[in-house]
Design an enzyme around this catalytic site. Structure first.
Site, short mmCIF file in Angstrom:
data_model
loop_
_atom_site.label_atom_id
_atom_site.label_comp_id
_atom_site.label_asym_id
_atom_site.label_seq_id
_atom_site.Cartn_x
_atom_site.Cartn_y
_atom_site.Cartn_z
N ASN A 10 31.10 37.85 75.31
CA ASN A 10 32.71 36.94 74.23
C ASN A 10 33.88 37.49 74.42
OD1 ASN A 10 33.33 36.12 71.61
ND2 ASN A 10 32.57 37.91 70.82
N LYS A 12 36.41 36.81 73.05
CA LYS A 12 37.28 37.01 71.88
C LYS A 12 38.46 36.83 71.87
CE LYS A 12 34.38 40.57 70.66
NZ LYS A 12 34.48 43.42 69.83
N HIS A 95 29.49 36.89 63.31
CA HIS A 95 29.70 37.95 64.44
C HIS A 95 30.49 39.09 63.88
CE1 HIS A 95 31.96 41.11 67.31
NE2 HIS A 95 31.77 40.59 67.99
N GLU A 97 33.10 41.14 63.10
CA GLU A 97 35.01 40.93 62.99
C GLU A 97 34.92 39.92 61.86
OE1 GLU A 97 35.19 42.39 67.49
OE2 GLU A 97 35.06 40.46 66.57
N GLU A 167 24.00 43.77 67.08
CA GLU A 167 25.25 44.50 67.54
C GLU A 167 25.85 46.05 66.52
OE1 GLU A 167 28.35 41.95 70.27
OE2 GLU A 167 28.31 41.11 68.12
N GLY A 173 33.62 48.14 70.66
CA GLY A 173 34.71 48.11 71.21
C GLY A 173 35.08 49.37 70.87
N SER A 213 29.64 47.81 72.93
CA SER A 213 30.08 49.30 74.02
C SER A 213 29.38 48.80 75.67
CB SER A 213 30.50 50.36 73.71
OG SER A 213 31.61 50.00 72.60
#
Length: 251
Positions: A10, A12, A95, A97, A167, A173, A213
């Site tokens: 991904n 992003k 996701h 985010e 996730e 991240g 990560s």
């Protein structure tokens, strides 16, 4: 039948230039990649078609998001029908985010998932808990609630085109990563939930991949877990080490 190992990248909202994009693809095109692993990369929508036309044929391309309508006055959105017409086979939905920054609910994500599957896209469906939820012992409950919204709108046959990406939000991240035991526990919980709420066959055949990560340094150990069927990789997918992650199951 064994579940095929799956590694997704991904990107992003990266990279910021076409030159950088070409450099990333150049590394992948020249690399020795495990032919038994399904490989999918998800660039920003601006790069979907040019990347699809330049990346090696065994690497598939995914959108990072889509809407649930095929067309209309939805400024800034991209539709399942447009992705199918462009021969983009996958889309990432749910996701964290999208859930946190753009306030997408599990019900809205389920609606988009159903629309994508109806259009014959394959879906990488993301679920996961925050750090306070994990510390409160709510991981399984949170993930099951996210999944239940999707279970409610899909037919059993739809699940053959779904890859679930677990996730943990606290690991995305941040440099923190779930231990292999934590990942295995969460993946087994998801598989058990699918068995109970959909069917044992769907539970057995659905790939459940880990994201948060993932790096070349930790992917080998994670890949040995019984219910970890691959990875959804963020920042590391922009680096040469993504090749090592793709090859995590190689001896």
């Amino acid at each position: 039948m064994p579940r095929q190992f799956f590694v997704g990248g991904n990107f992003k909202m990266n990279p910021v230039s076409r030159g950088q994009k070409e450099s990333i693809i150049g590394v992948l095109n020249s690399a020795d990649l495990d032919s038994t692993t399904e490989i999918v990369i998800a660039p920003p929508s601006l790069y979907l078609i040019p990347l699809k036309d330049t990346v090696r044929s065994e690497i598939q391309v995914s959108a990072q998001n889509c809407y649930y309508k095929d067309s209309g006055a939805f400024t800034g959105e991209i539709s399942p029908a447009q992705l199918v017409d462009a021969s983009i086979p996958y889309v990432i939905l749910g996701h964290s985010e999208r859930r946190t920054l753009f306030h997408e609910t599990s019900e809205f994500i389920a609606q988009k998932t159903k629309a994508a599957l109806n259009a014959k896209l394959k879906v990488i469906l993301c679920v996961g808990e925050t750090l306070p939820e994990r510390e409160a012992g709510q991981t399984a409950a949170v993930v099951q609630k996210q999944l239940q919204a999707v279970v409610d709108v899909l037919q059993e046959s739809d699940w053959s085109a779904v890859v679930i990406a677990y996730e943990p939000v606290w690991a995305i991240g941040t440099g923190k990563v779930a231990t292999s035991a934590q990942a295995q526990e969460a993946h087994l919980d998801i598989r058990t939930f699918l068995s109970q709420k959909v069917s044992p066959a769907v539970a057995e055949n659905t790939r459940i991949i880990y994201g948060g990560s993932v790096t070349a340094a930790n992917c080998k150990e994670l890949s040995t877990q019984l219910d970890v069927d691959g990875f959804l990789v963020g920042g590391a997918s922009l680096k040469p080490e993504f090749v090592n992650i793709i090859n995590a199951r190689r001896n």
